[in-house]
Design a protein around this motif. Structure first.
Motif, PDB file in Angstrom:
ATOM      1  N   VAL A 134      35.694  43.702  43.722  1.00  0.00           N
ATOM      2  CA  VAL A 134      36.275  42.448  43.222  1.00  0.00           C
ATOM      3  C   VAL A 134      37.366  42.767  42.197  1.00  0.00           C
ATOM      4  CG1 VAL A 134      35.815  40.336  41.907  1.00  0.00           C
ATOM      5  CG2 VAL A 134      34.218  41.056  43.694  1.00  0.00           C
ATOM      6  N   LEU A 135      37.088  43.677  41.274  1.00  0.00           N
ATOM      7  CA  LEU A 135      38.053  44.054  40.241  1.00  0.00           C
ATOM      8  C   LEU A 135      39.340  44.592  40.854  1.00  0.00           C
ATOM      9  CD1 LEU A 135      38.797  44.656  37.241  1.00  0.00           C
ATOM     10  CD2 LEU A 135      37.697  46.863  37.554  1.00  0.00           C
ATOM     11  N   SER A 136      39.201  45.408  41.854  1.00  0.00           N
ATOM     12  CA  SER A 136      40.374  46.026  42.471  1.00  0.00           C
ATOM     13  C   SER A 136      41.046  45.118  43.493  1.00  0.00           C
ATOM     14  CB  SER A 136      39.976  47.347  43.135  1.00  0.00           C
ATOM     15  OG  SER A 136      39.098  47.088  44.217  1.00  0.00           O
ATOM     16  N   THR A 137      40.495  43.952  43.714  1.00  0.00           N
ATOM     17  CA  THR A 137      40.954  42.955  44.697  1.00  0.00           C
ATOM     18  C   THR A 137      40.938  43.475  46.128  1.00  0.00           C
ATOM     19  OG1 THR A 137      43.361  43.386  44.558  1.00  0.00           O
ATOM     20  CG2 THR A 137      42.417  41.833  42.936  1.00  0.00           C
ATOM     21  N   VAL A 138      40.158  44.516  46.372  1.00  0.00           N
ATOM     22  CA  VAL A 138      40.051  45.049  47.723  1.00  0.00           C
ATOM     23  C   VAL A 138      39.178  44.128  48.565  1.00  0.00           C
ATOM     24  CG1 VAL A 138      39.161  46.957  49.125  1.00  0.00           C
ATOM     25  CG2 VAL A 138      40.443  47.426  47.040  1.00  0.00           C
ATOM     26  N   GLY A 139      37.990  43.801  48.068  1.00  0.00           N
ATOM     27  CA  GLY A 139      37.102  42.881  48.765  1.00  0.00           C
ATOM     28  C   GLY A 139      36.893  43.224  50.229  1.00  0.00           C
ATOM     29  N   PHE A 140      36.208  44.310  50.510  1.00  0.00           N
ATOM     30  CA  PHE A 140      36.006  44.751  51.891  1.00  0.00           C
ATOM     31  C   PHE A 140      35.302  43.713  52.752  1.00  0.00           C
ATOM     32  CE2 PHE A 140      36.188  48.982  49.750  1.00  0.00           C
ATOM     33  CZ  PHE A 140      37.353  49.404  50.347  1.00  0.00           C
ATOM     34  N   GLY A 141      34.490  42.874  52.162  1.00  0.00           N
ATOM     35  CA  GLY A 141      33.796  41.843  52.927  1.00  0.00           C
ATOM     36  C   GLY A 141      32.403  42.231  53.365  1.00  0.00           C
ATOM     37  N   ASP A 142      32.005  43.481  53.115  1.00  0.00           N
ATOM     38  CA  ASP A 142      30.659  43.897  53.503  1.00  0.00           C
ATOM     39  C   ASP A 142      29.601  43.234  52.630  1.00  0.00           C
ATOM     40  OD1 ASP A 142      31.675  45.406  51.410  1.00  0.00           O
ATOM     41  OD2 ASP A 142      30.565  47.205  51.925  1.00  0.00           O
ATOM     42  N   ILE A 143      29.942  42.964  51.382  1.00  0.00           N
ATOM     43  CA  ILE A 143      29.064  42.218  50.478  1.00  0.00           C
ATOM     44  C   ILE A 143      29.871  41.021  49.996  1.00  0.00           C
ATOM     45  CG2 ILE A 143      27.785  42.233  48.302  1.00  0.00           C
ATOM     46  CD1 ILE A 143      27.542  45.292  48.592  1.00  0.00           C
ATOM     47  N   ALA A 144      29.269  39.855  50.077  1.00  0.00           N
ATOM     48  CA  ALA A 144      29.960  38.646  49.629  1.00  0.00           C
ATOM     49  C   ALA A 144      28.942  37.717  48.977  1.00  0.00           C
ATOM     50  CB  ALA A 144      30.631  37.954  50.818  1.00  0.00           C
ATOM     51  N   PRO A 145      29.374  36.932  48.006  1.00  0.00           N
ATOM     52  CA  PRO A 145      28.470  35.958  47.402  1.00  0.00           C
ATOM     53  C   PRO A 145      28.157  34.863  48.422  1.00  0.00           C
ATOM     54  CG  PRO A 145      30.694  35.707  46.518  1.00  0.00           C
ATOM     55  CD  PRO A 145      30.710  36.891  47.407  1.00  0.00           C
ATOM     56  N   VAL A 153      29.907  33.027  39.543  1.00  0.00           N
ATOM     57  CA  VAL A 153      29.978  34.235  38.719  1.00  0.00           C
ATOM     58  C   VAL A 153      31.087  35.156  39.218  1.00  0.00           C
ATOM     59  CG1 VAL A 153      28.742  36.306  37.974  1.00  0.00           C
ATOM     60  CG2 VAL A 153      27.579  34.102  37.972  1.00  0.00           C
ATOM     61  N   THR A 154      31.211  35.279  40.531  1.00  0.00           N
ATOM     62  CA  THR A 154      32.282  36.106  41.104  1.00  0.00           C
ATOM     63  C   THR A 154      33.649  35.523  40.751  1.00  0.00           C
ATOM     64  OG1 THR A 154      30.823  36.762  42.923  1.00  0.00           O
ATOM     65  CG2 THR A 154      33.176  37.140  43.232  1.00  0.00           C
ATOM     66  N   SER A 155      33.768  34.218  40.766  1.00  0.00           N
ATOM     67  CA  SER A 155      35.033  33.569  40.378  1.00  0.00           C
ATOM     68  C   SER A 155      35.354  33.830  38.910  1.00  0.00           C
ATOM     69  CB  SER A 155      34.955  32.056  40.626  1.00  0.00           C
ATOM     70  OG  SER A 155      34.803  31.795  42.001  1.00  0.00           O
ATOM     71  N   VAL A 156      34.331  33.766  38.055  1.00  0.00           N
ATOM     72  CA  VAL A 156      34.538  34.070  36.639  1.00  0.00           C
ATOM     73  C   VAL A 156      35.008  35.513  36.491  1.00  0.00           C
ATOM     74  CG1 VAL A 156      33.373  34.385  34.412  1.00  0.00           C
ATOM     75  CG2 VAL A 156      32.954  32.322  35.765  1.00  0.00           C
ATOM     76  N   GLN A 157      34.401  36.426  37.263  1.00  0.00           N
ATOM     77  CA  GLN A 157      34.840  37.816  37.187  1.00  0.00           C
ATOM     78  C   GLN A 157      36.303  37.939  37.596  1.00  0.00           C
ATOM     79  OE1 GLN A 157      33.119  40.887  39.720  1.00  0.00           O
ATOM     80  NE2 GLN A 157      34.676  42.302  38.983  1.00  0.00           N
ATOM     81  N   MET A 158      36.694  37.269  38.663  1.00  0.00           N
ATOM     82  CA  MET A 158      38.087  37.346  39.112  1.00  0.00           C
ATOM     83  C   MET A 158      39.039  36.871  38.017  1.00  0.00           C
ATOM     84  SD  MET A 158      38.025  36.048  43.015  1.00  0.00           S
ATOM     85  CE  MET A 158      36.469  36.088  43.852  1.00  0.00           C
ATOM     86  N   LEU A 159      38.686  35.775  37.361  1.00  0.00           N
ATOM     87  CA  LEU A 159      39.537  35.248  36.286  1.00  0.00           C
ATOM     88  C   LEU A 159      39.586  36.199  35.094  1.00  0.00           C
ATOM     89  CD1 LEU A 159      38.539  31.482  36.456  1.00  0.00           C
ATOM     90  CD2 LEU A 159      40.702  32.524  37.196  1.00  0.00           C
ATOM     91  N   LEU A 160      38.431  36.754  34.714  1.00  0.00           N
ATOM     92  CA  LEU A 160      38.415  37.715  33.610  1.00  0.00           C
ATOM     93  C   LEU A 160      39.169  38.988  33.976  1.00  0.00           C
ATOM     94  CD1 LEU A 160      34.865  37.389  32.029  1.00  0.00           C
ATOM     95  CD2 LEU A 160      37.058  36.808  31.016  1.00  0.00           C
ATOM     96  N   LEU A 162      41.787  39.154  35.914  1.00  0.00           N
ATOM     97  CA  LEU A 162      43.209  38.824  35.750  1.00  0.00           C
ATOM     98  C   LEU A 162      43.588  38.826  34.278  1.00  0.00           C
ATOM     99  CD1 LEU A 162      43.620  35.956  38.365  1.00  0.00           C
ATOM    100  CD2 LEU A 162      44.585  38.263  38.490  1.00  0.00           C
ATOM    101  N   ALA A 163      42.720  38.253  33.446  1.00  0.00           N
ATOM    102  CA  ALA A 163      42.981  38.244  32.007  1.00  0.00           C
ATOM    103  C   ALA A 163      43.022  39.660  31.461  1.00  0.00           C
ATOM    104  CB  ALA A 163      41.921  37.421  31.280  1.00  0.00           C
ATOM    105  N   LEU A 164      42.090  40.499  31.908  1.00  0.00           N
ATOM    106  CA  LEU A 164      42.053  41.880  31.443  1.00  0.00           C
ATOM    107  C   LEU A 164      43.324  42.611  31.834  1.00  0.00           C
ATOM    108  CD1 LEU A 164      40.246  43.981  30.018  1.00  0.00           C
ATOM    109  CD2 LEU A 164      39.516  44.704  32.276  1.00  0.00           C
ATOM    110  N   LEU A 165      43.735  42.417  33.058  1.00  0.00           N
ATOM    111  CA  LEU A 165      44.942  43.107  33.513  1.00  0.00           C
ATOM    112  C   LEU A 165      46.194  42.585  32.825  1.00  0.00           C
ATOM    113  CD1 LEU A 165      44.144  43.337  37.322  1.00  0.00           C
ATOM    114  CD2 LEU A 165      44.137  45.189  35.657  1.00  0.00           C
ATOM    115  N   GLY A 166      46.230  41.308  32.517  1.00  0.00           N
ATOM    116  CA  GLY A 166      47.417  40.731  31.904  1.00  0.00           C
ATOM    117  C   GLY A 166      47.362  40.696  30.393  1.00  0.00           C
ATOM    118  N   VAL A 167      46.553  39.820  29.865  1.00  0.00           N
ATOM    119  CA  VAL A 167      46.510  39.569  28.430  1.00  0.00           C
ATOM    120  C   VAL A 167      45.996  40.773  27.656  1.00  0.00           C
ATOM    121  CG1 VAL A 167      45.474  38.108  26.649  1.00  0.00           C
ATOM    122  CG2 VAL A 167      46.258  37.092  28.786  1.00  0.00           C
TER     123      VAL A 167
END
Length: 187
Positions: A134-145, A153-160, A162-167
């Motif tokens: 999820v962090l690397s935005t690869v998302g192979f699809g073998d495991i999904a919520p 929770v996965t959506s919150v991780q995606m937003l955080l 993005l914040a980590l990478l940017g802000v």
């Protein structure tokens, strides 16, 4: 040599001989390795499987709070560090790993509490793997919520992420610049 802000690119380490520079880099690498081993050891040893329902939510909130407190502390240490650039490298690595450990723990706890939370039950290593994909935005699809809670929770991780990478990276770069300015003004 200067950058666009007129800051000296090579400051405090300029006076060091080659051996001292290598020693400094080695110590930085050692601290990064020890921090990584410590965080991963805590992740694999914490009794996360005992978390269910509200305790998982509380763990998640506390984990996020710890992340932000550590991040604030890391930014402060960059500003006052003798070698702000090296300290920034450590800060970014610790921030990323701490975020990974927090989300991996929550995913593992969610899967342990509800085997249907993801497309397959997660082991601790699966939680780590899923968090990194999820962090690397690869998302192979073998495991999904597969439940609303795990998707949120996965959506919150995606937003955080993005914040980590940017802000956060921007904050750390700013802290490095401030630390370099402090060194220039002191010397």
């Amino acid at each position: 040599m200067t950058d666009d802000d007129g800051l000296i690119l090579s400051t405090a380490h300029e006076h060091l001989d080659r051996r001292s520079r290598r020693r400094l880099l080695g110590l930085t690498a050692l601290r990064l390795t020890l921090s990584s081993v410590a965080l991963l050891t805590v992740y694999y040893l914490l009794p996360i499987g005992a978390l269910h329902g509200l305790s998982t939510i509380l763990f998640f909130i506390v984990g996020c709070a710890v992340f932000f407190v550590v991040l604030g502390w890391e930014i402060r240490t960059i500003v006052v560090a003798d070698y702000p650039r090296l300290r920034a490298v450590e800060a970014v690595a610790v921030a990323f790993l701490l975020l990974i450990v927090v989300f991996s723990s929550v995913y593992f706890a969610m899967s342990d509490a509800d085997a249907g939370a993801f497309t397959e039950p997660l082991t601790r290593s699966d939680g780590l793997y899923f968090t990194i994909t999820v962090l690397s935005t690869v998302g192979f699809g073998d495991i999904a919520p597969s439940t609303d809670a795990s998707r949120l929770v996965t959506s919150v991780q995606m937003l955080l992420d993005l914040a980590l990478l940017g802000v956060v990276v921007r904050l750390i770069v700013g802290a490095v610049r401030q630390g370099v300015r402090r060194q220039r003004n002191a010397g």
